[in-house]
Design a protein around this motif. Structure first.
Motif, PDB file in Angstrom:
ATOM      1  N   ALA A 211       0.908  -1.097  -0.121  1.00  0.00           N
ATOM      2  CA  ALA A 211      -0.034   0.172  -0.011  1.00  0.00           C
ATOM      3  C   ALA A 211       0.749   1.042  -0.079  1.00  0.00           C
ATOM      4  O   ALA A 211       1.905   1.483   0.379  1.00  0.00           O
ATOM      5  N   PRO A 212       0.501   2.222  -0.645  1.00  0.00           N
ATOM      6  CA  PRO A 212       1.000   3.524  -0.601  1.00  0.00           C
ATOM      7  C   PRO A 212       1.261   4.316   0.696  1.00  0.00           C
ATOM      8  O   PRO A 212       0.654   3.962   1.728  1.00  0.00           O
ATOM      9  N   GLU A 213       1.949   5.281   0.931  1.00  0.00           N
ATOM     10  CA  GLU A 213       2.260   6.084   2.105  1.00  0.00           C
ATOM     11  C   GLU A 213       0.896   7.370   1.818  1.00  0.00           C
ATOM     12  O   GLU A 213       0.502   7.659   0.674  1.00  0.00           O
ATOM     13  N   ASN A 214       0.551   7.945   2.915  1.00  0.00           N
ATOM     14  CA  ASN A 214      -0.315   9.000   2.893  1.00  0.00           C
ATOM     15  C   ASN A 214       0.797  10.250   2.905  1.00  0.00           C
ATOM     16  O   ASN A 214       1.704  10.520   3.726  1.00  0.00           O
ATOM     17  N   PRO A 215       0.849  10.917   1.636  1.00  0.00           N
ATOM     18  CA  PRO A 215       1.699  11.943   1.428  1.00  0.00           C
ATOM     19  C   PRO A 215       1.684  13.109   2.121  1.00  0.00           C
ATOM     20  O   PRO A 215       2.648  13.788   2.437  1.00  0.00           O
ATOM     21  N   ASN A 216       0.555  13.027   3.068  1.00  0.00           N
ATOM     22  CA  ASN A 216       0.475  14.194   4.107  1.00  0.00           C
ATOM     23  C   ASN A 216       1.269  13.988   5.477  1.00  0.00           C
ATOM     24  O   ASN A 216       1.477  14.973   6.139  1.00  0.00           O
ATOM     25  N   ASN A 217       1.710  12.805   5.587  1.00  0.00           N
ATOM     26  CA  ASN A 217       2.563  12.492   6.950  1.00  0.00           C
ATOM     27  C   ASN A 217       3.509  11.401   6.583  1.00  0.00           C
ATOM     28  O   ASN A 217       4.252  10.981   7.719  1.00  0.00           O
ATOM     29  N   GLY A 218       3.572  10.956   5.574  1.00  0.00           N
ATOM     30  CA  GLY A 218       4.708   9.877   5.155  1.00  0.00           C
ATOM     31  C   GLY A 218       4.527   8.616   5.907  1.00  0.00           C
ATOM     32  O   GLY A 218       5.468   7.642   6.011  1.00  0.00           O
ATOM     33  N   ARG A 219       3.409   8.309   6.441  1.00  0.00           N
ATOM     34  CA  ARG A 219       3.110   7.015   7.092  1.00  0.00           C
ATOM     35  C   ARG A 219       2.165   6.238   6.095  1.00  0.00           C
ATOM     36  O   ARG A 219       1.228   6.578   5.456  1.00  0.00           O
ATOM     37  N   ARG A 220       2.536   5.011   6.014  1.00  0.00           N
ATOM     38  CA  ARG A 220       1.909   4.009   5.189  1.00  0.00           C
ATOM     39  C   ARG A 220       0.548   3.810   5.669  1.00  0.00           C
ATOM     40  O   ARG A 220       0.150   3.536   6.752  1.00  0.00           O
ATOM     41  N   VAL A 221      -0.339   3.933   4.589  1.00  0.00           N
ATOM     42  CA  VAL A 221      -1.772   3.790   5.144  1.00  0.00           C
ATOM     43  C   VAL A 221      -2.479   2.566   5.621  1.00  0.00           C
ATOM     44  O   VAL A 221      -3.294   2.655   6.250  1.00  0.00           O
ATOM     45  N   THR A 222      -1.559   1.305   5.690  1.00  0.00           N
ATOM     46  CA  THR A 222      -1.957   0.322   6.122  1.00  0.00           C
ATOM     47  C   THR A 222      -1.109  -0.074   7.367  1.00  0.00           C
ATOM     48  O   THR A 222      -1.140  -1.172   7.728  1.00  0.00           O
ATOM     49  N   GLY A 223      -0.559   0.893   8.115  1.00  0.00           N
ATOM     50  CA  GLY A 223       0.169   0.635   9.270  1.00  0.00           C
ATOM     51  C   GLY A 223       1.736   0.281   8.828  1.00  0.00           C
ATOM     52  O   GLY A 223       1.920   0.053   8.008  1.00  0.00           O
ATOM     53  N   ASP A 224       2.420   0.200  10.224  1.00  0.00           N
ATOM     54  CA  ASP A 224       3.785   0.183   9.859  1.00  0.00           C
ATOM     55  C   ASP A 224       4.249  -1.485   9.896  1.00  0.00           C
ATOM     56  O   ASP A 224       5.328  -1.619   9.719  1.00  0.00           O
ATOM     57  N   GLU A 225       3.168  -2.135  10.292  1.00  0.00           N
ATOM     58  CA  GLU A 225       3.757  -3.654  10.451  1.00  0.00           C
ATOM     59  C   GLU A 225       3.291  -4.351   9.320  1.00  0.00           C
ATOM     60  O   GLU A 225       2.279  -4.050   8.694  1.00  0.00           O
ATOM     61  N   ASP A 226       4.236  -5.303   8.803  1.00  0.00           N
ATOM     62  CA  ASP A 226       3.979  -6.080   7.320  1.00  0.00           C
ATOM     63  C   ASP A 226       3.444  -7.488   7.874  1.00  0.00           C
ATOM     64  O   ASP A 226       3.772  -8.387   8.901  1.00  0.00           O
ATOM     65  N   VAL A 227       2.526  -7.578   7.339  1.00  0.00           N
ATOM     66  CA  VAL A 227       1.480  -8.900   7.524  1.00  0.00           C
ATOM     67  C   VAL A 227       1.445  -9.607   6.316  1.00  0.00           C
ATOM     68  O   VAL A 227       1.243  -9.036   5.119  1.00  0.00           O
ATOM     69  N   ASP A 228       1.941 -10.927   6.301  1.00  0.00           N
ATOM     70  CA  ASP A 228       2.140 -11.818   4.898  1.00  0.00           C
ATOM     71  C   ASP A 228       0.823 -12.008   4.658  1.00  0.00           C
ATOM     72  O   ASP A 228      -0.472 -11.976   5.355  1.00  0.00           O
ATOM     73  N   LYS A 229       0.529 -12.331   3.217  1.00  0.00           N
ATOM     74  CA  LYS A 229      -0.500 -12.613   2.656  1.00  0.00           C
ATOM     75  C   LYS A 229      -1.652 -13.710   3.183  1.00  0.00           C
ATOM     76  O   LYS A 229      -2.863 -13.467   3.196  1.00  0.00           O
ATOM     77  N   ASP A 230      -0.773 -14.727   3.585  1.00  0.00           N
ATOM     78  CA  ASP A 230      -1.772 -15.907   3.985  1.00  0.00           C
ATOM     79  C   ASP A 230      -2.498 -15.277   5.433  1.00  0.00           C
ATOM     80  O   ASP A 230      -3.430 -15.602   5.530  1.00  0.00           O
TER      81      ASP A 230
END
Length: 577
Positions: A211-230
């Motif tokens: 997912a992309p970052e929110n350009p207004n605050n530099g934070r990924r729109v889906t949170g900072d933790e990576d969760v695998d697809k499964d």
């Protein structure tokens, strides 16, 4: 969850990534936009699954480009940096002394957890978000809910629970019945949610690293933790599987639909004439069935996101909320209860009314004449049956040309007498407008750029109605059991056709198609969810395991004789009344 970020810019005090802790310990990711002062303000809150930090322009570029190209002159007063899909724009609310709160629903955006659309748990989360917002030091204690589609549907649900700080709701084109609107059209499984989920939910599910970052605050729109697809797949409801498991309107759907009669909060319900299959019926039902002493119905046209952002829509919303959240004596309590943008071939005319359906409606029967493929206010002189393959384009019936301008505004019903060579049949009913050359006039609808006037559906084995809930102008099908057909036997059925509005010019005709498959205008296709729209929007009805059965591939006969004459009921509004 990372620490909240607080900053002042663009005339707002913005608090990114605040957390609202729910009663089971999960934390809802929340952004707050408010005036840069120490005063208290009313709150406009929205909660949805589309990632609150994903810019409209990034997530939905096609829709955004249409909005700014066709209605850009009405988007002034905002840099559009903070626009997000189906949420109100804070730059257009904060300067009017509102605090704007956006919440990522459970399992989406920056909120972890399981994704389960409109579940009791999700509704309880929204209740707690409302109460949190109503008790903040910058809040005046009055919370209003505002948003489109999903962000409108959940308003009906939480309003039933009556959070103490909820002062008003404005559900804009949001369904209120999970079975009859989101998942089944007249008992026929809709492919909308299984098609929608991979493109609009899985892409912004919590932990999605792509997912992309929110350009207004530099934070990924889906949170900072990576969760695998499964793991993400495990945490998300299998909506297609749930449709297979629950073919009838059982407790699963009832738990995800509001009991509208329990709603008492002031409300402004906005529907779309072109909202067939999702964006109109629920708003009309919500207005009619709610117990609110102060309630209004508005119905407009265009795409389902357009009027929400135009001057027309925002002015209406703001006057409503100014009255109920600020206590402004602006006369909204005396505003006529029904506001319509009556549809003409190439424009709309705003008009106020006092009830729905309109009291002066002339409910006009147009009989189906198979001998001449005609629709007529006179019974056919020589009644004749009309048979066709069940899964075919069926038969179209057309009126004579209208000799004078005629308005048709309101709900539509269709009475049929049906026989099948198998134990079931599906009815797809489409109402058309034809110009003097015989070409169908198509309209930009909530989601489909080339749509007919309106549509209705019914699985004939779901023909049972509840006489207590049915109205002469809207049958209520129970959808609680299957009543198989005896091949060759004739069954009387009432088909609910969703509300419409059109002022028919002289020389034009109205048509009705009764068929056993989705309407297809036969013209240019528009892509949606990696498929094509062909006139019915993304509301296809070929879900695997539903219509791909022998009982839906027989011959369907519309029976017409002296005692059984099918007819379409149109809501004709007398001129000058």
């Amino acid at each position: 969850m990372r620490e909240p970020l607080v900053e002042v810019k663009d005339g707002m005090r913005i608090e990114w990534n605040l957390g609202i802790e729910t009663d089971d310990g999960l934390v809802l990711a929340t952004d707050v936009y408010r005036p840069d002062d120490d005063e208290v303000h009313p709150v406009i809150l929205s909660a949805g699954p589309y990632a609150k930090g994903l810019p409209f322009q990034v997530g939905y570029p096609h829709q955004w480009n249409r909005l700014v190209t066709e209605h850009g002159d009405q988007l002034g007063g905002s840099s559009n940096k903070y626009q997000a899909w189906e949420h109100p724009d804070p730059e257009l609310w904060v300067p009017h002394s509102y605090a704007v709160v956006r919440v990522d629903t459970r399992g989406t955006g920056r909120t972890p957890g399981e994704v389960d659309f409109f579940s009791p748990r999700e509704t309880r989360d929204l209740y707690q978000a409302v109460e949190w917002a109503g008790q903040q030091p910058w809040s005046n204690g009055r919370v209003g809910l505002l948003g489109i589609s999903y962000l409108a549907t959940n308003q009906w649900q939480v309003a039933e629970l009556a959070p103490p700080h909820l002062a008003a709701i404005c559900p804009w084109e949001g369904a209120s019945d999970f079975y009859r609107e989101y998942t089944h059209s007249g008992g026929i499984v809709s492919e909308f949610m299984p098609a929608w989920m991979p493109f609009q939910i899985e892409t912004v599910q919590y932990g999605n690293p792509d997912a992309p970052e929110n350009p207004n605050n530099g934070r990924r729109v889906t949170g900072d933790e990576d969760v695998d697809k499964d793991e993400r797949r495990r945490l998300a409801i299998d909506i297609g599987g749930m449709l297979d498991e629950h073919p009838f309107d059982d407790e699963y759907y009832r738990d995800r639909s509001a009991t509208l009669e329990r709603i008492t909060v002031p409300l402004l319900s906005a529907a779309n004439w072109g909202g067939m299959a999702l964006h109109s019926r629920g708003n009309v039902e919500g207005y009619l069935r709610s117990s609110s002493a102060q309630k209004w119905l508005e119905i407009h046209g265009f795409e389902h996101w357009t009027e929400f952002y135009t001057d027309y829509g925002r002015d209406l919303q703001r006057r409503f909320f100014d009255h109920f959240l600020k206590g402004a004596d602006n006369g909204f309590d005396r505003h006529p209860p029904v506001q319509l943008k009556v549809r003409h071939v190439d424009h709309f005319v705003e008009r106020h009314e006092h009830e729905w359906p309109l009291a002066r409606t002339e409910w006009t029967r147009y009989y189906l004449d198979a001998a001449g493929s005609a629709l007529s206010t006179s019974r056919p002189a020589t009644p004749q049956d009309a048979s066709s393959e069940a899964r075919s384009a069926g038969r179209t019936f057309v009126t004579e040309v209208f000799g004078e301008e005629t308005e048709i505004t309101g709900p539509v019903t269709l009475k049929l007498f049906v026989a099948s060579t198998t134990t079931d049949a599906d009815i797809f009913a489409t109402v058309h407008l034809y110009d003097p050359e015989g070409t169908e006039v198509l309209f930009s609808s909530a989601f489909e750029p080339r749509a007919p006037l309106t549509q209705g559906w019914l699985r004939v084995s779901h023909r049972a109605t509840d006489p207590q809930r049915s109205e002469p102008w809207r049958p209520w099908h129970t959808h609680d059991a299957m009543q198989p057909l005896t091949p060759g036997e004739v069954y009387e059925v009432d088909v609910e056709v969703w509300p419409t509005s059109i002022v028919v010019p002289p020389g034009y005709r109205i048509g009705l198609t009764v068929q056993g498959q989705d309407y297809d205008h036969g013209g240019e296709r528009t892509p949606a969810y990696a498929r094509e729209q062909f006139g019915s929007g993304p509301y296809w009805h070929e879900h695997p395991g539903d219509r791909d059965k022998p009982e839906y591939s027989g011959t369907t006969t519309l029976v017409c004789d002296d005692e059984r004459q099918p007819y379409l009921v149109l809501p004709v509004i007398p001129a000058g009344a």
